[in-house]
Design an enzyme around this catalytic site. Structure first.
Site, short mmCIF file in Angstrom:
data_model
loop_
_atom_site.label_atom_id
_atom_site.label_comp_id
_atom_site.label_asym_id
_atom_site.label_seq_id
_atom_site.Cartn_x
_atom_site.Cartn_y
_atom_site.Cartn_z
N MET A 131 0.85 -1.20 0.00
CA MET A 131 0.00 0.00 0.00
C MET A 131 0.88 1.25 0.00
O MET A 131 0.71 2.16 -0.80
CB MET A 131 -0.88 0.02 1.26
CG MET A 131 -1.80 -1.17 1.39
SD MET A 131 -2.60 -1.26 3.01
CE MET A 131 -1.40 -2.15 3.96
N SER A 138 -0.04 7.29 5.43
CA SER A 138 -1.31 7.43 6.16
C SER A 138 -2.46 7.78 5.22
O SER A 138 -3.57 7.28 5.39
CB SER A 138 -1.18 8.54 7.21
OG SER A 138 -0.13 8.27 8.09
N GLU A 252 -5.77 -6.64 10.90
CA GLU A 252 -4.33 -6.35 10.93
C GLU A 252 -3.98 -5.65 12.25
O GLU A 252 -2.96 -5.95 12.87
CB GLU A 252 -3.95 -5.46 9.74
CG GLU A 252 -2.50 -5.01 9.78
CD GLU A 252 -2.03 -4.32 8.49
OE1 GLU A 252 -2.77 -4.33 7.49
OE2 GLU A 252 -0.90 -3.80 8.50
N GLN A 289 12.28 -0.62 46.42
CA GLN A 289 10.86 -0.29 46.27
C GLN A 289 10.55 0.23 44.86
O GLN A 289 9.50 -0.08 44.29
CB GLN A 289 10.43 0.75 47.31
CG GLN A 289 8.92 0.88 47.35
CD GLN A 289 8.47 2.07 48.19
OE1 GLN A 289 8.96 3.18 48.02
NE2 GLN A 289 7.57 1.81 49.11
N THR A 375 -0.72 4.61 11.75
CA THR A 375 -0.02 5.18 12.92
C THR A 375 -1.02 5.37 14.07
O THR A 375 -2.23 5.43 13.87
CB THR A 375 0.60 6.55 12.60
OG1 THR A 375 -0.45 7.49 12.33
CG2 THR A 375 1.55 6.48 11.42
C1 FAD Z 1 8.81 -1.98 9.48
C2 FAD Z 1 7.68 -1.50 8.65
C3 FAD Z 1 6.90 -2.41 7.94
C4 FAD Z 1 5.86 -1.96 7.12
N1 FAD Z 1 5.17 -2.88 6.36
C5 FAD Z 1 4.30 -2.42 5.43
C6 FAD Z 1 3.69 -3.31 4.49
O1 FAD Z 1 3.92 -4.52 4.52
N2 FAD Z 1 2.88 -2.79 3.55
C7 FAD Z 1 2.59 -1.46 3.47
O2 FAD Z 1 1.85 -1.05 2.60
N3 FAD Z 1 3.14 -0.59 4.36
C8 FAD Z 1 3.99 -1.03 5.32
N4 FAD Z 1 4.56 -0.15 6.21
C9 FAD Z 1 4.24 1.27 6.09
C10 FAD Z 1 3.42 1.81 7.25
O3 FAD Z 1 2.14 1.32 7.25
C11 FAD Z 1 3.49 3.35 7.15
O4 FAD Z 1 4.81 3.72 7.48
C12 FAD Z 1 2.50 4.05 8.05
O5 FAD Z 1 1.20 3.82 7.61
C13 FAD Z 1 2.74 5.58 8.10
O6 FAD Z 1 2.86 6.12 6.83
P1 FAD Z 1 4.12 7.08 6.51
O7 FAD Z 1 5.34 6.35 6.92
O8 FAD Z 1 4.02 7.51 5.10
O9 FAD Z 1 3.96 8.31 7.48
P2 FAD Z 1 3.14 9.66 7.19
O10 FAD Z 1 1.79 9.32 6.70
O11 FAD Z 1 3.98 10.56 6.37
O12 FAD Z 1 3.03 10.25 8.66
C14 FAD Z 1 4.05 11.02 9.30
C15 FAD Z 1 3.51 11.50 10.64
O13 FAD Z 1 2.37 12.33 10.42
C16 FAD Z 1 1.27 11.86 11.18
N5 FAD Z 1 0.02 12.07 10.47
C17 FAD Z 1 -0.29 11.78 9.18
N6 FAD Z 1 -1.56 12.08 8.91
C18 FAD Z 1 -2.11 12.55 10.06
C19 FAD Z 1 -3.39 13.03 10.46
N7 FAD Z 1 -4.43 13.04 9.61
N8 FAD Z 1 -3.58 13.44 11.74
C20 FAD Z 1 -2.55 13.42 12.62
N9 FAD Z 1 -1.32 12.99 12.32
C21 FAD Z 1 -1.09 12.55 11.06
C22 FAD Z 1 1.53 10.35 11.33
O14 FAD Z 1 0.81 9.82 12.41
C23 FAD Z 1 3.04 10.35 11.54
O15 FAD Z 1 3.32 10.63 12.89
C24 FAD Z 1 5.57 -0.59 7.06
C25 FAD Z 1 6.33 0.32 7.80
C26 FAD Z 1 7.37 -0.11 8.58
C27 FAD Z 1 8.19 0.90 9.31
#
Ligand code: FAD
Length: 387
Positions: A131, A138, A252, A289, A375
């Site tokens: 995805m 996100s 999930e 403690q 997240t």
């Molecule tokens: C080890 C690992 C394995 C993974 N495996 C998979 C997988 O198999 N398949 C797959 O598709 N993905 C996978 N992911 C991706 C993971 O699902 C994403 O990293 C996650 O969804 C966050 O997306 P991003 O990294 O783009 O962060 P961003 O979306 O850029 O977010 C950055 C920050 O902004 C915050 N934020 C974003 N939008 C909002 C909002 N509306 N309100 C408040 N805060 C917000 C987020 O909470 C975060 O703190 C994996 C990630 C990791 C690290």
């Protein structure tokens, strides 16, 4: 001495207890001795997947007619917990069995189920779901990967990142836009099969260097004019992908919550033992403690976490787990996991920082739990929308 009666998991049965014993023994025997090597090579041995398939640890909740073990989510939960207890953060079995298989099972056609599920259950095929993209995680509606229909094929262009099982996968469920004019309504899920000799236009990028889960092959995937049969679309028609994702993501998130509970318990057991063994100022660390209160608090919170997790599993088994409650389990349990593992590490002193101690490994592995699967901020957003 006061005795603490352990919380009895409400959905546990004798059969599931046997599975828990068998799977824990499997991970202790087949995974534990290899974890250091897997971390160095950044992936589990490919044969490990086949061995897991042979003993029935893949696709446990897939019906027997499709090669699975015919179990329920409870079976997946037991296996996930056993893996976490053995401190194995490398094997991507849950993504494969509890996540990918269920898209095919729930939305796939009969011929898709027959084609992919039995080979996933045996370990012949390793599955991944893609995805996330470099530009969006996100905000899934904003994905840029495109699947263009040309005759009886889709042509896929785009880049995915952070994909679990990315190096070893033989099939990937790709979230792509079949209609770039639309947001959520333009997203479709399409299966890309990667033969052993490769697929034109498909490339795996590097296995990403992470702070924890070092043996898990989290990788980038690139699609440059990749052609797949139109029949690889999952669902009745184009544009159903976002709804399919929203329906499957609670499971999930529950898998992640189950891992949290298991890691909290393992960290606590290890820390209680360590603090009773280590001495300072002429007494066991456990007798201070501060140690006693920290462990008492952590044990209380870990117990509350397990009770809530069990409640969610019960509801999920009854088909009644709603998305906001699954989000509550995901954010709260992973938050508690991070806090408790951190406290446990502190009680190990300097040894807690040394990777030869399981608590150090757990600390590094734990952090991502608040990030993937949506997240924790997104979880709170989903809960808030239901209020
Ligand atoms: C080890 C690992 C394995 C993974 N495996 C998979 C997988 O198999 N398949 C797959 O598709 N993905 C996978 N992911 C991706 C993971 O699902 C994403 O990293 C996650 O969804 C966050 O997306 P991003 O990294 O783009 O962060 P961003 O979306 O850029 O977010 C950055 C920050 O902004 C915050 N934020 C974003 N939008 C909002 C909002 N509306 N309100 C408040 N805060 C917000 C987020 O909470 C975060 O703190 C994996 C990630 C990791 C690290």
């Amino acid at each position: 001495m006061l005795t603490l009666t352990p919380h009895r998991t409400s959905w546990m049965t004798d059969e599931l207890e046997d599975l828990a014993d068998m799977s824990l023994a499997f991970f202790e025997r087949e995974s534990k001795p290899n974890q250091k090597r897997w971390a160095e090579q950044q992936h589990v041995d490919r044969e490990f997947w086949n061995r897991a398939g042979e003993v029935g640890l893949l696709c446990a909740s897939v019906p027997e007619e499709y090669g699975g073990a015919g179990g329920s989510f409870a079976h997946e939960a037991v296996i996930v917990e056993s893996q976490a207890k053995a401190y194995d953060s490398a094997f991507g079995g849950a993504v494969h069995s509890a996540i990918c298989a269920h898209y095919i099972l729930n939305y796939g056609s009969e011929s898709q189920r027959e084609r992919w599920l039995p080979r996933m259950a045996s370990g012949e095929l390793v599955a991944a779901i893609a995805m996330t993209e470099p530009g969006t995680g996100s905000d899934l509606q904003g994905i840029k990967t495109r699947a263009r229909r040309e005759g009886d094929e889709y042509v896929i262009d785009g880049a995915k990142t952070f994909i679990s099982n990315g190096l070893l996968c033989d099939i990937v469920i790709v979230a792509a836009k079949t209609d770039t004019e639309l947001g959520a309504g333009g997203v479709s899920l399409i299966v890309v099969e990667i033969p052993p000799d490769g697929l034109e236009g498909f490339e795996r990028g590097r296995v990403l260097e992470k702070i924890g889960m070092k043996g898990q092959d989290t990788a980038e995937l690139f699609f440059d004019g990749v052609r797949v049969p139109a029949g690889n679309l999952i669902g009745q028609g184009e544009g159903e992908g976002f709804i399919q994702l929203m329906q499957q993501l609670p499971q999930e998130r529950l898998v992640i919550a189950v891992t949290s509970v298991a890691v909290m318990d393992a960290a606590l057991d290890g820390t209680i033992a360590y603090t009773k063994d280590r001495t300072a100022f002429g007494r066991e660390i456990f007798k201070f403690q501060n140690t006693r209160f920290k462990l008492a608090e952590a044990k209380t919170e870990a117990t509350i976490a397990r009770v809530f997790c069990d409640h969610c599993i019960e509801r999920h088994l009854a088909g009644e787990l709603d998305a906001p409650t699954a989000s509550m389990a995901k954010w709260w349990l992973t938050q508690k996991q991070c806090e408790i593992v951190d406290e446990c590490l502190q009680l190990h002193g300097g040894y807690g920082y040394m990777l030869e101690y399981p608590i150090a490994q757990a600390y590094a592995d734990t952090r991502v739990q608040k990030i993937y699967g949506g997240t924790n901020e997104i979880m709170k957003e989903l809960i808030a929308r239901s209020l």
